[in-house]
Design a protein around this motif. Structure first.
Motif, PDB file in Angstrom:
ATOM      1  N   LEU A   1       0.837  -1.197   0.000  1.00 33.43           N
ATOM      2  CA  LEU A   1       0.000   0.000   0.000  1.00 33.43           C
ATOM      3  C   LEU A   1       0.871   1.245   0.000  1.00 33.43           C
ATOM      4  N   SER A   2       0.486   2.233  -0.808  1.00 37.75           N
ATOM      5  CA  SER A   2       1.199   3.515  -0.846  1.00 37.75           C
ATOM      6  C   SER A   2       0.179   4.640  -0.933  1.00 37.75           C
ATOM      7  N   GLY A   3       0.378   5.671  -0.127  1.00 40.11           N
ATOM      8  CA  GLY A   3      -0.538   6.802  -0.122  1.00 40.11           C
ATOM      9  C   GLY A   3      -0.776   7.321   1.282  1.00 40.11           C
ATOM     10  N   THR A   4      -1.569   8.371   1.357  1.00 36.36           N
ATOM     11  CA  THR A   4      -1.840   9.038   2.629  1.00 36.36           C
ATOM     12  C   THR A   4      -3.349   9.114   2.859  1.00 36.36           C
ATOM     13  N   VAL A   5      -3.762   8.845   4.100  1.00 32.81           N
ATOM     14  CA  VAL A   5      -5.178   8.921   4.463  1.00 32.81           C
ATOM     15  C   VAL A   5      -5.322   9.850   5.668  1.00 32.81           C
ATOM     16  N   PRO A   6      -6.033  10.968   5.504  1.00 33.29           N
ATOM     17  CA  PRO A   6      -6.280  11.852   6.644  1.00 33.29           C
ATOM     18  C   PRO A   6      -7.552  11.436   7.384  1.00 33.29           C
ATOM     19  N   LEU A   7      -7.799  12.059   8.507  1.00 33.58           N
ATOM     20  CA  LEU A   7      -9.065  11.922   9.249  1.00 33.58           C
ATOM     21  C   LEU A   7      -9.425  10.468   9.538  1.00 33.58           C
TER      22      LEU A   7
ATOM     23  N   ALA B   1      -8.290   0.850  -0.632  1.00 30.93           N
ATOM     24  CA  ALA B   1      -7.275   1.268  -1.600  1.00 30.93           C
ATOM     25  C   ALA B   1      -7.711   0.889  -3.007  1.00 30.93           C
ATOM     26  N   GLN B   2      -7.126   1.598  -3.971  1.00 30.77           N
ATOM     27  CA  GLN B   2      -7.391   1.308  -5.381  1.00 30.77           C
ATOM     28  C   GLN B   2      -6.528   0.132  -5.840  1.00 30.77           C
ATOM     29  N   THR B   3      -7.147  -0.782  -6.595  1.00 28.51           N
ATOM     30  CA  THR B   3      -6.431  -1.918  -7.176  1.00 28.51           C
ATOM     31  C   THR B   3      -6.733  -1.966  -8.673  1.00 28.51           C
TER      32      THR B   3
ATOM     33  N   PHE C   1      -8.244  -3.764   2.638  1.00 32.65           N
ATOM     34  CA  PHE C   1      -7.015  -4.447   3.013  1.00 32.65           C
ATOM     35  C   PHE C   1      -6.775  -4.354   4.518  1.00 32.65           C
ATOM     36  N   GLU C   2      -6.060  -5.354   5.031  1.00 33.54           N
ATOM     37  CA  GLU C   2      -5.578  -5.329   6.406  1.00 33.54           C
ATOM     38  C   GLU C   2      -4.067  -5.143   6.381  1.00 33.54           C
TER      39      GLU C   2
ATOM     40  N   PRO D   1      -5.330  -8.644   1.231  1.00 34.97           N
ATOM     41  CA  PRO D   1      -6.661  -8.235   0.783  1.00 34.97           C
ATOM     42  C   PRO D   1      -7.761  -8.964   1.560  1.00 34.97           C
ATOM     43  N   ILE D   2      -8.826  -8.236   1.853  1.00 35.87           N
ATOM     44  CA  ILE D   2     -10.005  -8.824   2.502  1.00 35.87           C
ATOM     45  C   ILE D   2     -11.157  -8.911   1.514  1.00 35.87           C
TER      46      ILE D   2
END
Length: 370
Positions: free
Chosen positions: A150-156, A170-172, A179-180, A213-214
């Motif tokens: 996983l790569s990226g940033t998630v706020p809040l 996440a985008q696939t 995802f876990e 992945p879940i």
């Protein structure tokens, strides 16, 4: 729909209310806000271990009590009324429900028992850079492999600093996926100051973070997660609105102006009567959505959007009137009116504003095209 509480539900509400009156009064709430954790671990332990509140909507095969989301909803109303800082919303009402909605039995069997016992705190990382919660706009990208990365940033991210179970949308290549994170300790986490100090947010940064992945590519799953989140947030809003109304009525009975209690003035009676109607209708809308979620009713999307919209605007009105009818003390840190006001502003944005929910509802009902 039947909103009259059963005997068991009455007992649950009574236990929760008694606990919060004893251990989560105004002083305790402020002490919890100022702590490193942002909530009272002992209150959380009693909620989970002695009352079993975290296990209510989790099936027995996954370590839960086997009740429904409606019982969880009643707990959230009481937590909202007490303004109690707690991981309950993020961990139990959102992350656990995201797992259940995924239909992944292996992940549920592995993760839900800890969430039900309260020994694990889970979070769902979803929002994009501008604070939208939609699978189509998430900023995290999942790269296939063994394991996935996983790569990226998630706020809040609700309770993002405390969570030891981190779920990420996440985008696939095959569409959005749940995802876990395999090694939560490797995530870069920054606590995010919130308008409402009783809610704990964090920004999570992923840089090639390993994950499993879940669920992938199931749009209905993500819609269900959002609807359950909206419904849960509306319960907190109803509780806070009821708290604001009760505080205002009590103050109007005590405050004397021109030789009379201000509550005896007809103009103020009318305003408080209007607030009572807004709180009552908000509770009805919120519980209707909770009933639909608990019973897997087809009306869940419409009722969830309606509940979030009506409860957001209802709490906003109650909070504003609470501050105004308390006069100057309503905006001081020492008085709880400001906490109701901040709860209104924070939850009004969470998972979409009232305006956004009305737009969704209009599209769903075919009132507008697109």
């Amino acid at each position: 729909m039947q909103f009259d509480l059963s005997e068991e539900q009455h007992e649950l509400v009574t236990f929760i209310r008694s606990l919060l009156q004893q251990r989560s009064d105004s002083t305790a709430v402020r002490r919890a806000i100022a702590s490193d954790a942002g909530f009272d671990p002992e209150v959380w332990r009693v909620l989970c271990e002695e009352i079993g509140a975290a296990s209510l909507a989790i099936p027995e095969e996954y370590g839960g009590a086997g009740f429904t989301a409606y019982e969880t909803h009643l707990v959230l109303e009481e937590l909202g009324y007490a303004l109690t800082p707690s991981p309950y919303l993020g961990s139990v009402a959102i992350a656990a429900q995201a797992l259940l909605a995924s239909g992944n039995d292996e992940a549920c069997a592995r993760l839900l028992p800890g969430i039900a016992a309260g020994t694990s705190i889970a979070t769902l990382a979803w929002g994009d850079a501008v604070g939208r919660w939609s699978p189509d706009t998430t900023d995290v990208v999942a790269t296939p492999g063994e394991p996935w990365r996983l790569s990226g940033t998630v706020p809040l991210v609700l309770d993002g600093t405390a969570a030891d179970v981190v779920l990420v949308i996440a985008q696939t290549p095959d569409g959005p996926g749940l995802f876990e994170v395999i090694a939560p300790e490797a995530i870069e986490r920054d606590r995010t100051p919130a308008v409402d100090p009783t809610l704990q947010f964090a920004t999570l940064r992923f840089d090639g973070t390993p994950a499993v992945p879940i669920a992938i590519g199931d749009a209905a799953h993500f819609d269900a997660v959002r609807d359950r989140a909206l419904t849960a947030i509306s319960a907190l809003q109803v509780g806070a609105a009821a708290r604001g109304l009760d505080m205002t009525v009590d103050y109007a009975k005590q405050r004397v102006q021109f030789g009379r209690q201000i509550g005896s003035f007809q103009a103020l009676k009318h305003r408080m009567a209007d607030l009572h109607v807004r709180v009552d209708t908000a509770r009805t809308a919120s519980r209707a959505a909770a009933w639909a979620v608990a019973n897997d009713a087809p009306e869940v999307p419409e009722l969830a959007a309606l509940a979030k919209s009506w409860c957001s605007e209802g709490l906003d009105l109650v909070a504003s009137e609470t501050v105004q009818l308390h006069g100057g003390i309503g905006i001081t840190w020492e008085h709880d009116a400001q906490l109701v006001f901040k709860r209104a502003h924070a939850t009004g944005q969470l998972f979409g504003t009232a305006s956004e929910q009305r737009t969704r509802l209009a599209h769903s009902l075919g009132i507008v095209g697109g």
